[in-house]
Design a protein around this motif. Structure first.
Motif, PDB file in Angstrom:
ATOM      1  N   ARG A  77       0.817  -1.205   0.000  1.00  0.00           N
ATOM      2  CA  ARG A  77       0.000   0.000   0.000  1.00  0.00           C
ATOM      3  C   ARG A  77       0.853   1.258   0.000  1.00  0.00           C
ATOM      4  O   ARG A  77       0.450   2.287  -0.496  1.00  0.00           O
ATOM      5  CB  ARG A  77      -0.901  -0.021   1.234  1.00  0.00           C
ATOM      6  CG  ARG A  77      -2.114   0.808   1.124  1.00  0.00           C
ATOM      7  CD  ARG A  77      -2.865   0.734   2.403  1.00  0.00           C
ATOM      8  NE  ARG A  77      -2.080   1.462   3.410  1.00  0.00           N
ATOM      9  CZ  ARG A  77      -2.589   2.283   4.287  1.00  0.00           C
ATOM     10  NH1 ARG A  77      -3.867   2.453   4.334  1.00  0.00           N
ATOM     11  NH2 ARG A  77      -1.829   2.911   5.143  1.00  0.00           N
ATOM     12  N   GLU A  78       2.020   1.192   0.608  1.00  0.00           N
ATOM     13  CA  GLU A  78       2.924   2.335   0.717  1.00  0.00           C
ATOM     14  C   GLU A  78       4.218   2.025  -0.023  1.00  0.00           C
ATOM     15  O   GLU A  78       4.571   0.870  -0.224  1.00  0.00           O
ATOM     16  CB  GLU A  78       3.248   2.621   2.189  1.00  0.00           C
ATOM     17  CG  GLU A  78       2.059   3.014   3.026  1.00  0.00           C
ATOM     18  CD  GLU A  78       1.567   4.414   2.717  1.00  0.00           C
ATOM     19  OE1 GLU A  78       2.353   5.233   2.189  1.00  0.00           O
ATOM     20  OE2 GLU A  78       0.387   4.679   2.980  1.00  0.00           O
ATOM     21  N   SER A  79       4.954   3.065  -0.383  1.00  0.00           N
ATOM     22  CA  SER A  79       6.259   2.847  -1.010  1.00  0.00           C
ATOM     23  C   SER A  79       7.237   2.344   0.055  1.00  0.00           C
ATOM     24  O   SER A  79       7.025   2.527   1.256  1.00  0.00           O
ATOM     25  CB  SER A  79       6.775   4.143  -1.630  1.00  0.00           C
ATOM     26  OG  SER A  79       7.206   5.029  -0.616  1.00  0.00           O
ATOM     27  N   LEU A  80       8.299   1.741  -0.396  1.00  0.00           N
ATOM     28  CA  LEU A  80       9.297   1.205   0.525  1.00  0.00           C
ATOM     29  C   LEU A  80       9.865   2.307   1.413  1.00  0.00           C
ATOM     30  O   LEU A  80      10.109   2.099   2.595  1.00  0.00           O
ATOM     31  CB  LEU A  80      10.412   0.510  -0.257  1.00  0.00           C
ATOM     32  CG  LEU A  80      11.525  -0.106   0.581  1.00  0.00           C
ATOM     33  CD1 LEU A  80      10.963  -1.160   1.528  1.00  0.00           C
ATOM     34  CD2 LEU A  80      12.601  -0.682  -0.295  1.00  0.00           C
ATOM     35  N   TRP A  81      10.051   3.497   0.868  1.00  0.00           N
ATOM     36  CA  TRP A  81      10.609   4.610   1.644  1.00  0.00           C
ATOM     37  C   TRP A  81       9.656   5.051   2.743  1.00  0.00           C
ATOM     38  O   TRP A  81      10.082   5.411   3.844  1.00  0.00           O
ATOM     39  CB  TRP A  81      10.982   5.776   0.739  1.00  0.00           C
ATOM     40  CG  TRP A  81      12.143   5.431  -0.118  1.00  0.00           C
ATOM     41  CD1 TRP A  81      12.122   5.224  -1.470  1.00  0.00           C
ATOM     42  CD2 TRP A  81      13.489   5.195   0.301  1.00  0.00           C
ATOM     43  NE1 TRP A  81      13.381   4.881  -1.914  1.00  0.00           N
ATOM     44  CE2 TRP A  81      14.239   4.863  -0.845  1.00  0.00           C
ATOM     45  CE3 TRP A  81      14.134   5.235   1.532  1.00  0.00           C
ATOM     46  CZ2 TRP A  81      15.590   4.575  -0.801  1.00  0.00           C
ATOM     47  CZ3 TRP A  81      15.487   4.954   1.577  1.00  0.00           C
ATOM     48  CH2 TRP A  81      16.201   4.629   0.426  1.00  0.00           C
ATOM     49  N   MET A  82       8.359   5.032   2.474  1.00  0.00           N
ATOM     50  CA  MET A  82       7.382   5.407   3.493  1.00  0.00           C
ATOM     51  C   MET A  82       7.316   4.350   4.596  1.00  0.00           C
ATOM     52  O   MET A  82       7.179   4.674   5.768  1.00  0.00           O
ATOM     53  CB  MET A  82       5.997   5.607   2.872  1.00  0.00           C
ATOM     54  CG  MET A  82       5.882   6.813   1.979  1.00  0.00           C
ATOM     55  SD  MET A  82       6.140   8.357   2.877  1.00  0.00           S
ATOM     56  CE  MET A  82       7.702   8.880   2.216  1.00  0.00           C
ATOM     57  N   ILE A  83       7.438   3.085   4.211  1.00  0.00           N
ATOM     58  CA  ILE A  83       7.460   1.999   5.200  1.00  0.00           C
ATOM     59  C   ILE A  83       8.704   2.121   6.074  1.00  0.00           C
ATOM     60  O   ILE A  83       8.630   2.032   7.314  1.00  0.00           O
ATOM     61  CB  ILE A  83       7.408   0.625   4.504  1.00  0.00           C
ATOM     62  CG1 ILE A  83       6.087   0.455   3.761  1.00  0.00           C
ATOM     63  CG2 ILE A  83       7.593  -0.500   5.518  1.00  0.00           C
ATOM     64  CD1 ILE A  83       6.074  -0.711   2.807  1.00  0.00           C
ATOM     65  N   LEU A  84       9.846   2.355   5.445  1.00  0.00           N
ATOM     66  CA  LEU A  84      11.091   2.516   6.203  1.00  0.00           C
ATOM     67  C   LEU A  84      11.044   3.767   7.078  1.00  0.00           C
ATOM     68  O   LEU A  84      11.570   3.770   8.196  1.00  0.00           O
ATOM     69  CB  LEU A  84      12.286   2.562   5.258  1.00  0.00           C
ATOM     70  CG  LEU A  84      12.608   1.258   4.531  1.00  0.00           C
ATOM     71  CD1 LEU A  84      13.731   1.465   3.529  1.00  0.00           C
ATOM     72  CD2 LEU A  84      12.947   0.159   5.521  1.00  0.00           C
ATOM     73  N   GLY A  85      10.416   4.822   6.595  1.00  0.00           N
ATOM     74  CA  GLY A  85      10.258   6.031   7.403  1.00  0.00           C
ATOM     75  C   GLY A  85       9.416   5.784   8.641  1.00  0.00           C
ATOM     76  O   GLY A  85       9.750   6.243   9.734  1.00  0.00           O
ATOM     77  N   GLY A  86       8.315   5.051   8.473  1.00  0.00           N
ATOM     78  CA  GLY A  86       7.480   4.694   9.626  1.00  0.00           C
ATOM     79  C   GLY A  86       8.223   3.825  10.615  1.00  0.00           C
ATOM     80  O   GLY A  86       8.120   4.009  11.834  1.00  0.00           O
ATOM     81  N   ALA A  87       9.004   2.880  10.083  1.00  0.00           N
ATOM     82  CA  ALA A  87       9.806   2.025  10.965  1.00  0.00           C
ATOM     83  C   ALA A  87      10.879   2.841  11.677  1.00  0.00           C
ATOM     84  O   ALA A  87      11.203   2.578  12.844  1.00  0.00           O
ATOM     85  CB  ALA A  87      10.431   0.893  10.158  1.00  0.00           C
ATOM     86  N   ALA A  88      11.427   3.842  11.013  1.00  0.00           N
ATOM     87  CA  ALA A  88      12.452   4.687  11.634  1.00  0.00           C
ATOM     88  C   ALA A  88      11.871   5.480  12.804  1.00  0.00           C
ATOM     89  O   ALA A  88      12.536   5.646  13.840  1.00  0.00           O
ATOM     90  CB  ALA A  88      13.054   5.634  10.595  1.00  0.00           C
ATOM     91  N   VAL A  89      10.650   5.955  12.654  1.00  0.00           N
ATOM     92  CA  VAL A  89      10.001   6.655  13.771  1.00  0.00           C
ATOM     93  C   VAL A  89       9.855   5.691  14.950  1.00  0.00           C
ATOM     94  O   VAL A  89      10.123   6.054  16.101  1.00  0.00           O
ATOM     95  CB  VAL A  89       8.626   7.219  13.344  1.00  0.00           C
ATOM     96  CG1 VAL A  89       7.847   7.745  14.541  1.00  0.00           C
ATOM     97  CG2 VAL A  89       8.808   8.312  12.304  1.00  0.00           C
ATOM     98  N   GLY A  90       9.457   4.453  14.676  1.00  0.00           N
ATOM     99  CA  GLY A  90       9.369   3.454  15.737  1.00  0.00           C
ATOM    100  C   GLY A  90      10.710   3.175  16.378  1.00  0.00           C
ATOM    101  O   GLY A  90      10.815   3.004  17.601  1.00  0.00           O
TER     102      GLY A  90
END
Length: 144
Positions: free
Chosen positions: A47-60
């Motif tokens: 649903r999201e681009s890889l960069w958006m997924i990695l960005g969300g994981a980075a916030v976590g």
């Protein structure tokens, strides 16, 4: 508005909220299963681009660091949920969710201050605010 994935996410957050309120701990098994489900969901649906997924994981990951740095003033369970939600929702969905959750937490804290119920050692469970923020984001904008 609602999709099956959002309903499953709300079910998981709801069960973790109940556990957090009752026991002040969250089951690692549920967090582990939710993490695997978020990874599978993104692998299959993307649903999201890889960069958006990695960005969300980075916030976590930042929240996990804060849990460690503050000697768990922010619980590891809360930080792991934020990491999992970052993978599931992507960066901007997570930012919207956290904005709603922290706004609700601030309003609740102000209400406690006004009623003079706030104490120095008071620790509020965060999962109810995450779950409420999740609902606000779904109903408010229809999209996380």
């Amino acid at each position: 508005m609602w999709s099956l994935s959002y309903a499953i996410g709300m079910g998981i957050l709801g069960s973790l909220t109940i556990a957090d309120l009752q026991f002040r701990k969250v089951p690692a098994e549920i967090l582990g299963a939710a993490g695997i489900a978020a990874l599978v969901y993104q692998a299959v649906c993307r649903r999201e681009s890889l960069w958006m997924i990695l960005g969300g994981a980075a916030v976590g990951a930042v929240f996990l660091f804060l849990s460690w740095a503050t000697k768990e003033k922010i619980g590891y369970g809360d930080s792991l949920a934020i990491l999992i939600l970052g993978v599931f929702l992507g960066l901007w969905g997570l930012v919207r969710l956290l904005s709603a959750a922290f706004a609700l937490l601030a309003l609740f804290s102000v209400a406690l201050l006004i009623r003079k119920k706030m104490r120095r050692r008071l620790a509020l469970p965060f999962y109810p605010f995450l779950a409420a923020g999740y609902l606000i984001c779904i109903y408010g904008g229809g999209y996380l």
